[in-house]
Scaffold this motif. Structure first.
Motif, PDB file in Angstrom:
ATOM      1  N   TYR A 119      12.745 -21.996 -24.223  1.00 48.20           N
ATOM      2  CA  TYR A 119      11.615 -22.301 -25.098  1.00 48.20           C
ATOM      3  C   TYR A 119      11.745 -21.631 -26.469  1.00 48.20           C
ATOM      4  N   GLY A 120      12.838 -20.914 -26.691  1.00 47.75           N
ATOM      5  CA  GLY A 120      13.127 -20.379 -28.017  1.00 47.75           C
ATOM      6  C   GLY A 120      12.799 -18.922 -28.238  1.00 47.75           C
ATOM      7  N   ALA A 121      12.386 -18.207 -27.196  1.00 49.61           N
ATOM      8  CA  ALA A 121      12.037 -16.794 -27.361  1.00 49.61           C
ATOM      9  C   ALA A 121      13.276 -15.919 -27.390  1.00 49.61           C
ATOM     10  N   GLU A 122      13.178 -14.810 -28.101  1.00 50.60           N
ATOM     11  CA  GLU A 122      14.165 -13.736 -28.018  1.00 50.60           C
ATOM     12  C   GLU A 122      13.766 -12.871 -26.837  1.00 50.60           C
ATOM     13  N   VAL A 123      14.585 -12.844 -25.793  1.00 50.81           N
ATOM     14  CA  VAL A 123      14.238 -12.119 -24.575  1.00 50.81           C
ATOM     15  C   VAL A 123      14.973 -10.782 -24.542  1.00 50.81           C
ATOM     16  N   VAL A 124      14.216  -9.715 -24.275  1.00 46.84           N
ATOM     17  CA  VAL A 124      14.776  -8.372 -24.147  1.00 46.84           C
ATOM     18  C   VAL A 124      14.472  -7.877 -22.740  1.00 46.84           C
ATOM     19  N   LEU A 125      15.516  -7.512 -21.997  1.00 42.62           N
ATOM     20  CA  LEU A 125      15.338  -7.017 -20.638  1.00 42.62           C
ATOM     21  C   LEU A 125      15.198  -5.496 -20.683  1.00 42.62           C
ATOM     22  N   ARG A 126      14.164  -4.985 -19.987  1.00 39.12           N
ATOM     23  CA  ARG A 126      13.878  -3.558 -20.064  1.00 39.12           C
ATOM     24  C   ARG A 126      13.200  -3.101 -18.776  1.00 39.12           C
ATOM     25  N   GLY A 127      13.760  -2.102 -18.096  1.00 38.21           N
ATOM     26  CA  GLY A 127      13.107  -1.484 -16.952  1.00 38.21           C
ATOM     27  C   GLY A 127      13.142  -2.322 -15.687  1.00 38.21           C
ATOM     28  N   HIS A 128      12.545  -1.764 -14.632  1.00 46.63           N
ATOM     29  CA  HIS A 128      12.599  -2.413 -13.321  1.00 46.63           C
ATOM     30  C   HIS A 128      11.216  -2.869 -12.822  1.00 46.63           C
ATOM     31  N   SER A 129      10.179  -2.648 -13.608  1.00 51.91           N
ATOM     32  CA  SER A 129       8.851  -3.169 -13.275  1.00 51.91           C
ATOM     33  C   SER A 129       8.216  -3.621 -14.579  1.00 51.91           C
ATOM     34  N   ILE A 130       7.010  -4.180 -14.515  1.00 55.42           N
ATOM     35  CA  ILE A 130       6.375  -4.690 -15.729  1.00 55.42           C
ATOM     36  C   ILE A 130       5.898  -3.547 -16.631  1.00 55.42           C
ATOM     37  N   THR A 131       5.821  -2.328 -16.116  1.00 52.05           N
ATOM     38  CA  THR A 131       5.338  -1.197 -16.913  1.00 52.05           C
ATOM     39  C   THR A 131       6.221  -0.948 -18.128  1.00 52.05           C
ATOM     40  N   GLU A 132       7.533  -0.912 -17.931  1.00 51.87           N
ATOM     41  CA  GLU A 132       8.446  -0.637 -19.036  1.00 51.87           C
ATOM     42  C   GLU A 132       8.421  -1.745 -20.088  1.00 51.87           C
ATOM     43  N   PRO A 133       8.468  -3.025 -19.709  1.00 49.70           N
ATOM     44  CA  PRO A 133       8.350  -4.078 -20.731  1.00 49.70           C
ATOM     45  C   PRO A 133       7.050  -4.023 -21.514  1.00 49.70           C
ATOM     46  N   LEU A 134       5.927  -3.697 -20.859  1.00 52.82           N
ATOM     47  CA  LEU A 134       4.648  -3.587 -21.574  1.00 52.82           C
ATOM     48  C   LEU A 134       4.710  -2.474 -22.614  1.00 52.82           C
ATOM     49  N   ARG A 135       5.275  -1.342 -22.227  1.00 51.56           N
ATOM     50  CA  ARG A 135       5.394  -0.227 -23.163  1.00 51.56           C
ATOM     51  C   ARG A 135       6.310  -0.600 -24.327  1.00 51.56           C
ATOM     52  N   ALA A 136       7.424  -1.267 -24.005  1.00 42.89           N
ATOM     53  CA  ALA A 136       8.377  -1.655 -25.040  1.00 42.89           C
ATOM     54  C   ALA A 136       7.782  -2.684 -25.991  1.00 42.89           C
ATOM     55  N   ALA A 137       6.984  -3.614 -25.452  1.00 45.58           N
ATOM     56  CA  ALA A 137       6.360  -4.634 -26.296  1.00 45.58           C
ATOM     57  C   ALA A 137       5.355  -3.996 -27.259  1.00 45.58           C
ATOM     58  N   ALA A 138       4.598  -3.019 -26.759  1.00 45.35           N
ATOM     59  CA  ALA A 138       3.632  -2.330 -27.623  1.00 45.35           C
ATOM     60  C   ALA A 138       4.353  -1.569 -28.741  1.00 45.35           C
ATOM     61  N   GLU A 139       5.471  -0.931 -28.414  1.00 44.74           N
ATOM     62  CA  GLU A 139       6.246  -0.207 -29.429  1.00 44.74           C
ATOM     63  C   GLU A 139       6.830  -1.176 -30.453  1.00 44.74           C
ATOM     64  N   PHE A 140       7.296  -2.338 -29.964  1.00 42.09           N
ATOM     65  CA  PHE A 140       7.857  -3.362 -30.852  1.00 42.09           C
ATOM     66  C   PHE A 140       6.787  -3.862 -31.819  1.00 42.09           C
ATOM     67  N   ALA A 141       5.577  -4.068 -31.301  1.00 42.82           N
ATOM     68  CA  ALA A 141       4.481  -4.540 -32.153  1.00 42.82           C
ATOM     69  C   ALA A 141       4.165  -3.522 -33.245  1.00 42.82           C
ATOM     70  N   ARG A 142       4.134  -2.221 -32.885  1.00 35.68           N
ATOM     71  CA  ARG A 142       3.850  -1.182 -33.875  1.00 35.68           C
ATOM     72  C   ARG A 142       4.957  -1.094 -34.931  1.00 35.68           C
ATOM     73  N   ALA A 143       6.196  -1.251 -34.483  1.00 30.11           N
ATOM     74  CA  ALA A 143       7.328  -1.075 -35.389  1.00 30.11           C
ATOM     75  C   ALA A 143       7.533  -2.263 -36.321  1.00 30.11           C
ATOM     76  N   THR A 144       7.227  -3.474 -35.850  1.00 27.16           N
ATOM     77  CA  THR A 144       7.560  -4.682 -36.626  1.00 27.16           C
ATOM     78  C   THR A 144       6.346  -5.396 -37.194  1.00 27.16           C
TER      79      THR A 144
END
Length: 411
Positions: A119-144
């Motif tokens: 569907y055209g998304a840039e996918v980043v794999l992170r961690g072994h549960s949804i906790t790590e991706p949620l944290r990474a997404a929040a950091e990405f939002a703050r940074a970009t």
């Protein structure tokens, strides 16, 4: 339950329906005679498993993203998800010409990963549960500066998901009860609010029953406590509703407008998936089958017309194979037996003949001398047998015992 209206108004739900109509399908409403016999009243299935991207999530994602300002759209969107929300956000962003980044756990099912990328998304794999991706997404939002698209806890997401409820009222105006799977609460809060508000205009009352997986069920405790409460989770096949804490807005709406929340086990959902495959010819993921599981398990008591929402159909074929096998085992249509035998010729053939005489089918055999607890003069036979159900399974076991064997069921 209170009659207070919290969150989107009926007008906002109707506006959301107009907004998402260009991308979402009006999914079918299928009757189920089998479930009607179980419940004792008419049952219909709202087939969001047949929605574009394979779940209802496209509704809330598109409604949320389409309402961003031009400046926000220029910054792109980011989300974290193990599957359905990821696909909804990626699809909506593509349709609106917006860049999307999705953080997903390393163990995400390959079909969901591939679909999200397609569907055209840039996918980043992170961690072994949804906790790590949620944290990474929040950091990405703050940074970009990218806009974080929450999977459930936002008024625009709730309004989009509530369009399912408006469709149900159009398709079954006589509906008395709607059974809805719950994770964080985006779907049930939208459906409950939209349905209760519109039904009230006609002087009608529609009951809303929520269903959670017992291994990930924060709503029952949160409702008892009167506040969103995080609970420890254990592994569940219902990854689509595996959320440890309700959303703040979602909880307020559920507390005010949902009549009852029940829980179902892993076995309940496995059997429901099997029933939907066999009886309705529908492929549904375990989370999407939670409402049907509640009906089959006797957790839903309803008279009049009942609608169960099948919230998604994105299931990994390997997971489907495991769930089907488990569903067959728990319904005693697939027996795994361990039988100690004397170590002499002919025992395997004799055992297979007894099973055949009982009109059961051996599908797999393991013959070993190396099992714990056996005597030197013994071997162990492991038989995988297809039966027609509990009574037939007991008949097979009885015939083996009558012939002097000691079969043990291996769960």
């Amino acid at each position: 339950m209170r009659n207070t209206i919290i969150g989107p108004t009926l007008a906002e739900f109707q506006e959301a329906r107009d907004r998402v109509s260009g991308v979402s399908e009006v999914t079918p409403m299928e009757s189920s005679r089998y479930l009607a016999e179980v419940l004792g009243s008419p049952v219909f299935l709202k087939c969001e498993n047949l929605q574009r991207t394979g779940s209802y999530k496209i509704r809330g994602a598109y409604n949320r993203i389409s309402r961003l300002s031009d400046e926000e759209k220029s910054r792109g969107v980011v989300a974290a998800s193990a599957g359905n929300h990821a696909q909804g956000v990626a699809f909506a962003a593509r349709e609106l010409g917006i860049a999307s980044t999705i953080f997903m756990p390393l163990g995400v099912a390959l079909p969901k990963l591939q679909a999200t990328r397609a569907y055209g998304a840039e996918v980043v794999l992170r961690g072994h549960s949804i906790t790590e991706p949620l944290r990474a997404a929040a950091e990405f939002a703050r940074a970009t500066g990218a806009v974080f698209i929450h999977p459930f806890d936002h008024p625009d997401v709730v309004a989009g998901q509530g369009t399912v409820g408006l469709e149900i009222l159009d398709q079954r105006p006589d509906v008395d009860t709607i059974v809805v799977p719950i994770g964080g609460g985006g779907l049930i809060s939208g459906v409950a609010s939209a349905v209760k508000q519109r039904a009230a205009l006609d002087g009608r009352i529609v009951r809303i029953i929520g269903v959670q997986a017992v291994n990930a069920s924060p709503y029952p405790l949160s409702l008892r406590n009167g506040t969103p409460t995080e609970v420890p989770m254990t592994p569940t096949i219902a990854d689509g509703i595996a959320v440890a804490r309700p959303g703040e807005l979602n909880f307020e709406i559920v507390q005010a407008m949902v009549d009852e929340v029940v829980t179902v086990t892993e076995d309940d959902m496995a059997q429901a998936l099997l029933v939907l495959l066999e009886r309705a010819k529908l492929v549904v993921e375990p989370a999407g089958a939670a409402g049907v599981a509640a009906i089959l398990a006797g957790k839903v008591r309803a008279s009049g017309t009942t609608v169960a929402i099948l919230s998604g159909g994105n299931i990994d074929p390997l997971m489907m194979e495991r769930v089907i096998s488990h569903g067959l085992s728990t319904s005693e249509r697939y027996l795994r037996l361990r039988i100690p035998l004397p170590d002499r010729p002919g025992q395997l053939a004799r055992t297979a003949a007894i099973v055949a005489e009982a009109n059961a089918n051996v599908v797999e055999v393991l013959h070993t001398r190396h099992s714990n607890g056996m005597q030197i003069s013994q071997v162990e036979l492991e038989l995988h047998i297809e039966t027609r159900g509990p009574e037939h399974a007991e008949e097979v076991l009885a015939r083996l015992r009558d012939e002097g064997y000691e079969p043990r069921i291996d769960f």
